[in-house]
Design a protein around this motif. Structure first.
Motif, PDB file in Angstrom:
ATOM      1  N   SER A 186     -51.317  63.073  91.721  1.00  0.00           N
ATOM      2  CA  SER A 186     -52.760  63.287  91.738  1.00  0.00           C
ATOM      3  C   SER A 186     -53.227  64.124  90.618  1.00  0.00           C
ATOM      4  O   SER A 186     -54.161  63.924  90.024  1.00  0.00           O
ATOM      5  N   SER A 187     -52.522  65.124  90.075  1.00  0.00           N
ATOM      6  CA  SER A 187     -52.733  66.144  89.273  1.00  0.00           C
ATOM      7  C   SER A 187     -52.567  65.340  87.900  1.00  0.00           C
ATOM      8  O   SER A 187     -53.214  65.952  86.897  1.00  0.00           O
ATOM      9  N   LEU A 188     -51.741  64.474  87.886  1.00  0.00           N
ATOM     10  CA  LEU A 188     -51.682  63.691  86.553  1.00  0.00           C
ATOM     11  C   LEU A 188     -52.767  62.538  86.343  1.00  0.00           C
ATOM     12  O   LEU A 188     -52.509  61.848  85.226  1.00  0.00           O
ATOM     13  N   LYS A 189     -53.353  62.056  87.430  1.00  0.00           N
ATOM     14  CA  LYS A 189     -54.543  61.026  87.231  1.00  0.00           C
ATOM     15  C   LYS A 189     -55.683  61.593  86.500  1.00  0.00           C
ATOM     16  O   LYS A 189     -55.878  62.718  86.544  1.00  0.00           O
ATOM     17  N   PRO A 190     -56.209  60.709  85.812  1.00  0.00           N
ATOM     18  CA  PRO A 190     -57.582  61.098  85.241  1.00  0.00           C
ATOM     19  C   PRO A 190     -58.661  61.250  86.474  1.00  0.00           C
ATOM     20  O   PRO A 190     -58.404  60.858  87.640  1.00  0.00           O
ATOM     21  N   SER A 191     -59.438  61.899  86.431  1.00  0.00           N
ATOM     22  CA  SER A 191     -60.558  62.525  87.235  1.00  0.00           C
ATOM     23  C   SER A 191     -61.281  61.000  88.111  1.00  0.00           C
ATOM     24  O   SER A 191     -61.455  61.107  89.146  1.00  0.00           O
ATOM     25  N   THR A 192     -61.392  60.002  87.149  1.00  0.00           N
ATOM     26  CA  THR A 192     -61.872  58.741  87.704  1.00  0.00           C
ATOM     27  C   THR A 192     -60.835  57.742  88.681  1.00  0.00           C
ATOM     28  O   THR A 192     -61.330  57.200  89.378  1.00  0.00           O
ATOM     29  N   LEU A 193     -59.775  58.337  88.572  1.00  0.00           N
ATOM     30  CA  LEU A 193     -58.766  57.501  89.338  1.00  0.00           C
ATOM     31  C   LEU A 193     -58.099  58.261  90.555  1.00  0.00           C
ATOM     32  O   LEU A 193     -57.097  57.968  90.891  1.00  0.00           O
ATOM     33  N   LEU A 194     -58.672  59.449  90.683  1.00  0.00           N
ATOM     34  CA  LEU A 194     -58.247  60.398  91.828  1.00  0.00           C
ATOM     35  C   LEU A 194     -58.223  59.670  93.190  1.00  0.00           C
ATOM     36  O   LEU A 194     -57.366  59.850  94.267  1.00  0.00           O
ATOM     37  N   GLY A 195     -59.275  58.857  93.310  1.00  0.00           N
ATOM     38  CA  GLY A 195     -59.474  58.069  94.604  1.00  0.00           C
ATOM     39  C   GLY A 195     -58.332  56.830  94.872  1.00  0.00           C
ATOM     40  O   GLY A 195     -58.453  56.344  95.996  1.00  0.00           O
ATOM     41  N   GLU A 196     -57.478  56.512  93.841  1.00  0.00           N
ATOM     42  CA  GLU A 196     -56.695  55.284  93.839  1.00  0.00           C
ATOM     43  C   GLU A 196     -55.640  55.769  94.754  1.00  0.00           C
ATOM     44  O   GLU A 196     -54.874  56.550  94.439  1.00  0.00           O
ATOM     45  N   VAL A 197     -55.365  54.829  95.604  1.00  0.00           N
ATOM     46  CA  VAL A 197     -54.172  54.772  96.366  1.00  0.00           C
ATOM     47  C   VAL A 197     -52.964  53.985  95.997  1.00  0.00           C
ATOM     48  O   VAL A 197     -53.088  52.755  96.101  1.00  0.00           O
ATOM     49  N   SER A 198     -52.164  54.413  95.023  1.00  0.00           N
ATOM     50  CA  SER A 198     -51.040  53.791  94.611  1.00  0.00           C
ATOM     51  C   SER A 198     -49.888  54.918  94.383  1.00  0.00           C
ATOM     52  O   SER A 198     -50.325  56.146  94.099  1.00  0.00           O
ATOM     53  N   LEU A 199     -48.676  54.295  94.758  1.00  0.00           N
ATOM     54  CA  LEU A 199     -47.430  55.265  94.589  1.00  0.00           C
ATOM     55  C   LEU A 199     -47.156  55.616  92.855  1.00  0.00           C
ATOM     56  O   LEU A 199     -46.729  56.581  92.726  1.00  0.00           O
ATOM     57  N   ILE A 200     -47.676  54.580  92.189  1.00  0.00           N
ATOM     58  CA  ILE A 200     -47.223  54.766  90.655  1.00  0.00           C
ATOM     59  C   ILE A 200     -48.618  54.677  90.063  1.00  0.00           C
ATOM     60  O   ILE A 200     -49.159  53.327  90.218  1.00  0.00           O
ATOM     61  N   PRO A 201     -49.358  55.507  89.594  1.00  0.00           N
ATOM     62  CA  PRO A 201     -50.761  55.492  88.992  1.00  0.00           C
ATOM     63  C   PRO A 201     -50.482  54.631  87.657  1.00  0.00           C
ATOM     64  O   PRO A 201     -49.754  54.643  86.950  1.00  0.00           O
ATOM     65  N   SER A 202     -51.779  53.757  87.549  1.00  0.00           N
ATOM     66  CA  SER A 202     -51.724  52.790  86.365  1.00  0.00           C
ATOM     67  C   SER A 202     -52.132  54.156  85.135  1.00  0.00           C
ATOM     68  O   SER A 202     -51.888  53.178  84.008  1.00  0.00           O
ATOM     69  N   GLN A 203     -52.433  55.246  85.090  1.00  0.00           N
ATOM     70  CA  GLN A 203     -52.701  55.735  83.875  1.00  0.00           C
ATOM     71  C   GLN A 203     -52.458  57.349  84.277  1.00  0.00           C
ATOM     72  O   GLN A 203     -52.808  57.919  85.381  1.00  0.00           O
ATOM     73  N   LEU A 204     -51.648  58.018  83.470  1.00  0.00           N
ATOM     74  CA  LEU A 204     -51.438  59.354  83.361  1.00  0.00           C
ATOM     75  C   LEU A 204     -51.849  60.168  82.415  1.00  0.00           C
ATOM     76  O   LEU A 204     -52.218  59.589  81.234  1.00  0.00           O
ATOM     77  N   THR A 205     -52.268  61.526  82.772  1.00  0.00           N
ATOM     78  CA  THR A 205     -52.901  62.555  81.627  1.00  0.00           C
ATOM     79  C   THR A 205     -52.505  63.800  82.130  1.00  0.00           C
ATOM     80  O   THR A 205     -52.420  64.357  83.392  1.00  0.00           O
ATOM     81  N   LEU A 206     -52.615  64.752  80.952  1.00  0.00           N
ATOM     82  CA  LEU A 206     -52.470  66.140  81.248  1.00  0.00           C
ATOM     83  C   LEU A 206     -53.844  66.862  81.201  1.00  0.00           C
ATOM     84  O   LEU A 206     -53.843  68.110  81.069  1.00  0.00           O
TER      85      LEU A 206
END
Length: 278
Positions: free
Chosen positions: A33-53
């Motif tokens: 969750s800490s690596l997800k963009p703020s817009t995707l924090l509600g996304e429920v997936s074990l492997i997120p579609s986008q990662l960011t720092l």
């Protein structure tokens, strides 16, 4: 016979794997969750579609580094003071006979049954009388007085043979020298376990810093992260701080994980050795 042993090993392995998954999954979800963009924090997936720092950049650009330094300073000072005071008190309870010793030690043990919430008000009153509110001392002094640590160290000192102290006294050693040169080197595992307990307790403390610290620049990590969450709830900030909160939470867990990995052998050995009467 071989089949039974093999099946028991398989069952144990499955149980261990399940326990590891259950325990590690929340940490994995936090890191992801800490690596997800703020817009995707509600996304429920074990492997997120986008990662960011970006969340970590936002966390490090805000007050979180200062809160981390406050937490480290309070935890280290609490550990140093708590180990020093508890070891001296434990040595006195374990090695000396004096009137009222049993009653005093019983009071120490009874204090373990008092919930933290019941102690906060008198502690707040005392710190206010001494003018220590909104300072590290208001948090360090109550946290350093840990009855569990005193009990643990008392068990260590109590199992040291009296002949060692008698021999040292014959050589002209005073009581403080007996403590420092004879007792302390023999209870180092217990001191390590006590130090780790105090450090973890101070690092994770929430209620006491919440009451004692009123200025945001004095906050510790648990209080600071809760403060960011409260800003979100009251719509004080325009941009959601959830990304910074998740990144800050990950940052705050790293020192604890490193400390536990380095000290786990000493911690486990210290607790088990102190529980056995030789």
């Amino acid at each position: 016979m071989i089949a039974e042993r093999l099946s028991s090993r398989v069952v144990r392995a499955v149980v261990v794997v399940l326990l590891v998954v259950v325990i590690a999954f929340p940490l994995y979800w936090l890191v992801i969750s800490s690596l997800k963009p703020s817009t995707l924090l509600g996304e429920v997936s074990l492997i997120p579609s986008q990662l960011t720092l970006d969340n970590y950049r936002a966390a490090l650009a805000g007050p979180i580094p200062g809160w981390m330094l406050n937490t480290i300073g309070i935890a280290l000072c609490t550990t140093a003071l708590g180990v020093t005071v508890a070891s001296l008190a434990a040595f006195g309870f374990a090695r000396y006979r004096f009137r009222g010793r049993t009653i005093l030690f019983g009071i120490v043990l009874a204090s373990l049954a008092i919930p933290e919430y019941a102690l906060v008000l008198p502690q707040f009153t005392i710190m206010r009388q001494f003018g220590l509110l909104n300072t590290w001392a208001a948090v360090i002094l109550p946290l350093a007085a840990n009855a569990l640590v005193l009990f643990l160290l008392r068990q260590y000192f109590a199992q040291l043979p009296e002949e060692l102290f008698d021999a040292a006294r014959l050589d002209g050693a005073g009581e403080l020298r007996l403590f420092w040169t004879v007792a302390v080197p023999l209870v180092r595992p217990g001191l390590g376990a006590a130090a780790l307990l105090l450090f973890l307790n101070a690092w994770n403390a929430y209620l006491l810093p919440l009451v004692m610290l009123t200025s945001s620049d004095q906050f510790t990590m648990p209080i600071g992260l809760a403060f960011l969450h409260s800003q979100l709830n009251f719509s004080i900030v325009e941009e959601s701080p959830w990304g910074a909160i998740t990144a800050g939470t990950v940052i705050s867990t790293v020192p604890l994980i490193v400390c536990l990995l380095v000290m786990q052998r000493h911690f486990i050995g210290g607790l088990t050795a102190g529980a056995v009467k030789s």
